[in-house]
Scaffold this motif. Sequence first.
Motif, short mmCIF file in Angstrom:
data_model
loop_
_atom_site.label_atom_id
_atom_site.label_comp_id
_atom_site.label_asym_id
_atom_site.label_seq_id
_atom_site.Cartn_x
_atom_site.Cartn_y
_atom_site.Cartn_z
N LEU A 413 -5.88 -7.05 21.71
CA LEU A 413 -4.94 -6.61 22.74
C LEU A 413 -3.53 -6.47 22.17
CD1 LEU A 413 -6.18 -8.79 25.75
CD2 LEU A 413 -6.64 -6.37 25.30
N TRP A 414 -3.16 -7.37 21.25
CA TRP A 414 -1.86 -7.22 20.58
C TRP A 414 -1.85 -5.96 19.72
CZ3 TRP A 414 2.67 -9.06 21.60
CH2 TRP A 414 2.83 -10.31 22.16
N ASN A 415 -2.96 -5.65 19.05
CA ASN A 415 -3.03 -4.44 18.24
C ASN A 415 -2.80 -3.20 19.09
OD1 ASN A 415 -5.89 -5.76 16.39
ND2 ASN A 415 -3.71 -6.16 16.15
N LEU A 416 -3.33 -3.22 20.31
CA LEU A 416 -3.11 -2.10 21.23
C LEU A 416 -1.67 -2.03 21.68
CD1 LEU A 416 -4.04 0.14 23.20
CD2 LEU A 416 -4.74 -1.67 24.78
N TRP A 417 -1.10 -3.16 22.01
CA TRP A 417 0.26 -3.18 22.55
C TRP A 417 1.31 -2.90 21.48
CZ3 TRP A 417 3.12 -2.72 26.65
CH2 TRP A 417 4.42 -3.21 26.65
N ASP A 418 1.15 -3.52 20.32
CA ASP A 418 2.19 -3.40 19.28
C ASP A 418 1.55 -3.57 17.90
OD1 ASP A 418 4.37 -3.45 17.67
OD2 ASP A 418 5.40 -5.12 18.65
N PRO A 419 1.25 -2.46 17.22
CA PRO A 419 0.60 -2.57 15.90
C PRO A 419 1.50 -3.16 14.83
CG PRO A 419 1.23 -0.31 16.33
CD PRO A 419 1.49 -1.07 17.60
N PHE A 420 2.77 -3.37 15.14
CA PHE A 420 3.68 -3.94 14.16
C PHE A 420 3.79 -5.46 14.27
CE2 PHE A 420 5.11 0.44 14.93
CZ PHE A 420 4.85 0.95 13.67
N ARG A 421 2.99 -6.06 15.16
CA ARG A 421 2.83 -7.51 15.13
C ARG A 421 1.77 -7.80 14.08
NH1 ARG A 421 4.57 -11.01 19.22
NH2 ARG A 421 3.42 -12.50 17.95
N HIS A 422 2.24 -7.93 12.83
CA HIS A 422 1.33 -7.92 11.69
C HIS A 422 0.47 -9.18 11.59
CE1 HIS A 422 4.32 -4.85 9.96
NE2 HIS A 422 3.31 -4.23 10.54
N ASP A 423 0.90 -10.29 12.20
CA ASP A 423 0.05 -11.47 12.19
C ASP A 423 -1.25 -11.19 12.93
OD1 ASP A 423 1.55 -11.12 14.48
OD2 ASP A 423 1.90 -13.26 14.83
N TRP A 424 -1.15 -10.49 14.05
CA TRP A 424 -2.35 -10.15 14.81
C TRP A 424 -3.14 -9.02 14.14
CZ3 TRP A 424 -3.69 -13.62 18.19
CH2 TRP A 424 -2.71 -14.39 18.84
N MET A 425 -2.43 -8.08 13.54
CA MET A 425 -3.13 -6.98 12.86
C MET A 425 -3.94 -7.50 11.67
SD MET A 425 -3.84 -3.77 12.81
CE MET A 425 -2.61 -2.97 13.84
N LEU A 426 -3.36 -8.43 10.92
CA LEU A 426 -4.09 -9.00 9.79
C LEU A 426 -5.32 -9.76 10.25
CD1 LEU A 426 -1.08 -10.25 7.63
CD2 LEU A 426 -2.67 -8.43 7.03
N ARG A 427 -5.21 -10.44 11.39
CA ARG A 427 -6.37 -11.18 11.90
C ARG A 427 -7.51 -10.21 12.23
NH1 ARG A 427 -7.00 -16.32 13.89
NH2 ARG A 427 -9.00 -16.61 14.96
N THR A 428 -7.19 -9.08 12.82
CA THR A 428 -8.23 -8.11 13.19
C THR A 428 -8.84 -7.46 11.96
OG1 THR A 428 -7.23 -7.63 15.34
CG2 THR A 428 -8.65 -5.94 14.39
N LEU A 429 -8.00 -7.00 11.04
CA LEU A 429 -8.52 -6.27 9.88
C LEU A 429 -9.33 -7.17 8.96
CD1 LEU A 429 -5.43 -4.04 8.97
CD2 LEU A 429 -7.42 -3.45 10.36
N GLY A 430 -8.96 -8.44 8.87
CA GLY A 430 -9.70 -9.35 8.00
C GLY A 430 -10.83 -10.07 8.70
N GLY A 431 -11.00 -9.85 10.01
CA GLY A 431 -12.03 -10.53 10.77
C GLY A 431 -13.40 -9.92 10.58
N ARG A 432 -14.38 -10.48 11.32
CA ARG A 432 -15.78 -10.10 11.13
C ARG A 432 -16.04 -8.66 11.54
NH1 ARG A 432 -19.63 -14.28 13.94
NH2 ARG A 432 -21.13 -12.78 13.09
N ALA A 433 -15.32 -8.15 12.52
CA ALA A 433 -15.62 -6.82 13.04
C ALA A 433 -15.34 -5.73 12.01
CB ALA A 433 -14.84 -6.56 14.32
#
Length: 720
Positions: A413-433
Amino acid sequence: MIARGIDEAQQAALDAQLDASVVILGAPGTGKTTALMRRIERIRSERGEGAIFVADRPERLADLARIVLEMEGATFSLIDDIEAEALFSAAARTLFNLDWEDFAAGRLDPEVPGLRSPERFLLSAFRLIRKLRDAAIEPQEFLERSLAGATGFYAKPPNFAHPELIRGTKDTYRDSLDVTSEELQRQYRREIDLAKILARLYEGYCSILDDARSLTARDAVVRALAVLRASPSRATSVRLRFPHASVDEAQDLTPASIAFLQAIYGPALAGVTLAGDPGAATNTFRGARPERAFAAADVSVKLTEQHRSPLAIELACRRLCGDVQRMEVSHVMQAVGVHRAKSQREEAHFVAGRVRASLDAGTRPEDIALIFRSVSDVHAYEEALLDRDIPVVVAGDRNIFNEPRALDALALLWNLWDPFRHDWMLRTLGGRAFALSDATISRLCSEPPDAQTALFAFDGENSPTTKSSRWDPKRDLRLGWNVVRGEQDAALTDLARGRLHRFRAMRESWLRDSGELGFGDLARRVWSDGLASQGPEGSARLLAQRQLLEMLLERLETYAHSHPEATLGEILENARRRSESELEACEEPRGDGFVRILSVDAARGRSFSFVVIPDARAGSFPRWYVPDSFLFSPALGMIPKENVGDARASRTAKFSFYVHAKKTREKYNAEERRAFVYAMRRATRQVLVTAYDRATRGTTAPEFLEELRNARTPGTSVEE
């Protein structure tokens, strides 16, 4: 009236006294709630369906308080302690900035106990204010009692050289008792300044609640109490509407709740029925005062016949409670097991094995519970159950917003709202999905090959965020741009490029639909597309993941519904604030088919066929006694723990004296013992108590497992 269960004659006697004040007392499983419900039905049949206000626990009195305030024409929203904590933090902001005029004028010294650590000070102050609210002590009364208590204590201090006091104080803190009159005077001045600062913060908290038109449950009770005291006719109106009231779990009633009931029904609580168990009073350190409520009754019924637990469990509980009388019993079936493992991993594996065996023997999952003192960190036990494909849910003082599965969902949801919140972006890109490697993420954080690539969007170019206003270019670092625009795609491997393209396409799809979907539907869509499944269809891990996501969504939607104008970012920011709070908790979700992992408070009023009490070691269950930065006594006023300024000792003399004189640690351990026995008595068939590592000597906190092992009561066995 003493009874072994209420027989028909005794029930008839109670039915003839519908207008009396009645207290139904008894240990767990003695039928208190059944007797209470029979009385409620009798009142309804005699006086009408709406003649009685029913509270299944003391917190429900806030609903009655709301009725009182609505009669007065007051409008407010009911908030929880976390939102109240945020309001309190706003009220305290000027203190930490030292903006108060009293500081500049030298009327207050900012060097007061606890203020060197602002965040800890804030938490301690808010906990104190909650207790003051539960005690119905207003800011001015708090200040007056604090000043009077300090003056009385320091004008005639106790003998700090008394041998009993010295022996009862830890070696580390004995230097706090070596004080001169000058040092006591210095501590007195610091204490007075602390009391004035806290009273002002308390006033600010009450004022900001008024401005926000918001009240917590305890604030609603206190506000309604003030209305009733100011307008006795209003109390008459409430009593005419509800001639009767009943409260279950009444051992958790606070002085404010008791005073609120007395303001409506009189000092004798005529027409009020309370049901509770003094032995289950596990919240006295939070402000509960059951003895005050139970003392007001005209009729007291004590139930002693235990209907729930097997004899072996009852014998073990009585032994833990100090009943050492030998009972002549024979043929006691084994119902209590104790096991100590070498490590937490071994313990969790043992517990999971026993739960699996119980399920295989025919026990339903919902009839099994693992009960902890606190469920703030039970991951090892939850994982062990999931490893054996046992569906499980957790309820109690767990912060769901800090759970890894919830964080993965919030990250999308953070990735959708603000892709420049890089802490959340890193969690998504490095996660299982998506599982991008460190090398790929490093590449995505690099500058593009074309040095002329713009760092900002051109006029007319769509915003990469869902924000309505232009984003701050100072925060637009390369990772966000490379993910959104694909400027590093050519440098990625085919596999990584494909995964990134999939994420980018998903996000663009979510952006297109975000304006048409409501928050709940949007969140479900995002999670369905972007979250990796925790297991195959029908597996325990997948069921647990779905249950947790439903719980998370329910919490997020609660905020969204109460704030209809909130943006996705504001909803997520609220989740972030809650993730940082120590007051967060999650309620048990609806539905069967799950083994429960519960805190003692979450298990209140429940019963289970098989109860496991894991992690029963000193420091966990029971918890260590860790006093707050400052305590409050109506007689002695403020009792600061920390000594500040030109001090030789880390603790104040008053604190060392108070904890010894009032036996606070002993009382705390006694409350933990009551909680442990309460957990054992949730079982209708069998109890298993486990722990890991070596036992302590039990001097600072008791070792309940070792007590059970050494007591050797009939029906208790050591399991290997």
